[in-house]
Design a protein around this motif. Structure first.
Motif, PDB file in Angstrom:
ATOM      1  N   PRO A  99      35.867  35.104  35.405  1.00  0.00           N
ATOM      2  CA  PRO A  99      35.062  35.080  36.626  1.00  0.00           C
ATOM      3  C   PRO A  99      35.021  36.438  37.321  1.00  0.00           C
ATOM      4  O   PRO A  99      34.235  36.643  38.241  1.00  0.00           O
ATOM      5  CB  PRO A  99      35.763  34.040  37.493  1.00  0.00           C
ATOM      6  N   SER A 100      35.872  37.361  36.875  1.00  0.00           N
ATOM      7  CA  SER A 100      35.937  38.697  37.461  1.00  0.00           C
ATOM      8  C   SER A 100      35.552  39.731  36.423  1.00  0.00           C
ATOM      9  O   SER A 100      35.962  39.634  35.264  1.00  0.00           O
ATOM     10  CB  SER A 100      37.358  38.991  37.965  1.00  0.00           C
ATOM     11  N   LEU A 101      34.784  40.724  36.839  1.00  0.00           N
ATOM     12  CA  LEU A 101      34.375  41.769  35.900  1.00  0.00           C
ATOM     13  C   LEU A 101      35.466  42.832  35.856  1.00  0.00           C
ATOM     14  O   LEU A 101      35.391  43.866  36.541  1.00  0.00           O
ATOM     15  CB  LEU A 101      33.030  42.373  36.321  1.00  0.00           C
ATOM     16  N   LEU A 102      36.466  42.544  35.048  1.00  0.00           N
ATOM     17  CA  LEU A 102      37.595  43.447  34.875  1.00  0.00           C
ATOM     18  C   LEU A 102      37.765  43.740  33.400  1.00  0.00           C
ATOM     19  O   LEU A 102      37.197  43.051  32.552  1.00  0.00           O
ATOM     20  CB  LEU A 102      38.870  42.817  35.453  1.00  0.00           C
ATOM     21  N   THR A 103      38.550  44.755  33.078  1.00  0.00           N
ATOM     22  CA  THR A 103      38.708  45.134  31.675  1.00  0.00           C
ATOM     23  C   THR A 103      40.017  44.666  31.060  1.00  0.00           C
ATOM     24  O   THR A 103      40.124  44.610  29.839  1.00  0.00           O
ATOM     25  CB  THR A 103      38.611  46.656  31.519  1.00  0.00           C
ATOM     26  N   ALA A 104      40.999  44.328  31.858  1.00  0.00           N
ATOM     27  CA  ALA A 104      42.299  43.944  31.316  1.00  0.00           C
ATOM     28  C   ALA A 104      42.231  42.584  30.635  1.00  0.00           C
ATOM     29  O   ALA A 104      41.665  41.643  31.195  1.00  0.00           O
ATOM     30  CB  ALA A 104      43.340  43.902  32.432  1.00  0.00           C
ATOM     31  N   PRO A 105      42.821  42.456  29.454  1.00  0.00           N
ATOM     32  CA  PRO A 105      42.813  41.148  28.770  1.00  0.00           C
ATOM     33  C   PRO A 105      43.378  40.028  29.636  1.00  0.00           C
ATOM     34  O   PRO A 105      42.935  38.891  29.537  1.00  0.00           O
ATOM     35  CB  PRO A 105      43.683  41.397  27.534  1.00  0.00           C
ATOM     36  N   GLY A 106      44.343  40.338  30.497  1.00  0.00           N
ATOM     37  CA  GLY A 106      44.950  39.323  31.340  1.00  0.00           C
ATOM     38  C   GLY A 106      44.013  38.704  32.347  1.00  0.00           C
ATOM     39  O   GLY A 106      44.299  37.631  32.888  1.00  0.00           O
ATOM     40  N   ALA A 107      42.879  39.372  32.588  1.00  0.00           N
ATOM     41  CA  ALA A 107      41.898  38.840  33.540  1.00  0.00           C
ATOM     42  C   ALA A 107      41.023  37.767  32.921  1.00  0.00           C
ATOM     43  O   ALA A 107      40.270  37.104  33.621  1.00  0.00           O
ATOM     44  CB  ALA A 107      41.025  39.969  34.068  1.00  0.00           C
ATOM     45  N   TYR A 108      41.123  37.626  31.604  1.00  0.00           N
ATOM     46  CA  TYR A 108      40.271  36.692  30.874  1.00  0.00           C
ATOM     47  C   TYR A 108      41.082  35.452  30.511  1.00  0.00           C
ATOM     48  O   TYR A 108      42.112  35.549  29.842  1.00  0.00           O
ATOM     49  CB  TYR A 108      39.705  37.374  29.628  1.00  0.00           C
ATOM     50  N   ASN A 109      40.617  34.306  30.973  1.00  0.00           N
ATOM     51  CA  ASN A 109      41.394  33.086  30.786  1.00  0.00           C
ATOM     52  C   ASN A 109      40.809  32.146  29.754  1.00  0.00           C
ATOM     53  O   ASN A 109      41.361  31.071  29.510  1.00  0.00           O
ATOM     54  CB  ASN A 109      41.559  32.354  32.132  1.00  0.00           C
ATOM     55  N   SER A 110      39.713  32.507  29.147  1.00  0.00           N
ATOM     56  CA  SER A 110      39.127  31.663  28.110  1.00  0.00           C
ATOM     57  C   SER A 110      38.797  32.551  26.921  1.00  0.00           C
ATOM     58  O   SER A 110      38.035  33.511  27.057  1.00  0.00           O
ATOM     59  CB  SER A 110      37.851  30.991  28.626  1.00  0.00           C
ATOM     60  N   TRP A 111      39.363  32.214  25.765  1.00  0.00           N
ATOM     61  CA  TRP A 111      39.241  33.049  24.573  1.00  0.00           C
ATOM     62  C   TRP A 111      38.689  32.257  23.400  1.00  0.00           C
ATOM     63  O   TRP A 111      39.033  31.079  23.221  1.00  0.00           O
ATOM     64  CB  TRP A 111      40.610  33.607  24.183  1.00  0.00           C
TER      65      TRP A 111
END
Length: 121
Positions: A99-111
């Motif tokens: 939901p956030s436009l970030l680059t860190a993998p930790g910001a992504y919760n669906s893979w």
């Protein structure tokens, strides 16, 4: 929430591949999407990112000038066009939603489950 990456394969150096990431189970155009990759023995790294509307993109140094990220919200799909592939691009490629436009993998919760790209020299 489901993300399914596809399109990987074996290609010679200098060749091209187009990866796809098909999404389901959530409101696709509410989420930003990132492509990441992980080579054997290495940490997962970001490759390219695209915002929810498809108007803002960001490529890491590994992708600049060679890879193009795009999305079709009508098809709930994000693409990664990879040209001029190099052996060092060999990795499992994953797409992920945030939901956030970030680059860190930790910001992504669906893979997604990943698709293997192998570039031979």
């Amino acid at each position: 929430v489901q993300l399914q990456a596809s399109g990987g394969g074996l290609v010679q150096a200098g060749g091209s591949l187009r990866l796809s990431c098909a999404a389901s189970g959530f409101t696709f155009d509410d989420y930003h999407i990132g492509w990441f990759r992980q080579a054997p023995g290495k940490e997962r790294e970001g490759v390219s990112y695209i915002d929810d509307s498809g108007t803002v993109t960001y490529d890491t140094n590994s992708a600049k000038g060679r890879f193009t990220i795009s999305r079709d919200n009508a098809k709930n799909t994000v693409y990664l066009q990879m040209n001029s592939l190099k052996p060092e691009d060999t990795a499992i490629y994953y797409c992920a939603a945030s939901p956030s436009l970030l680059t860190a993998p930790g910001a992504y919760n669906s893979w997604g489950q990943g698709t293997l790209v192998t570039v031979s020299s």
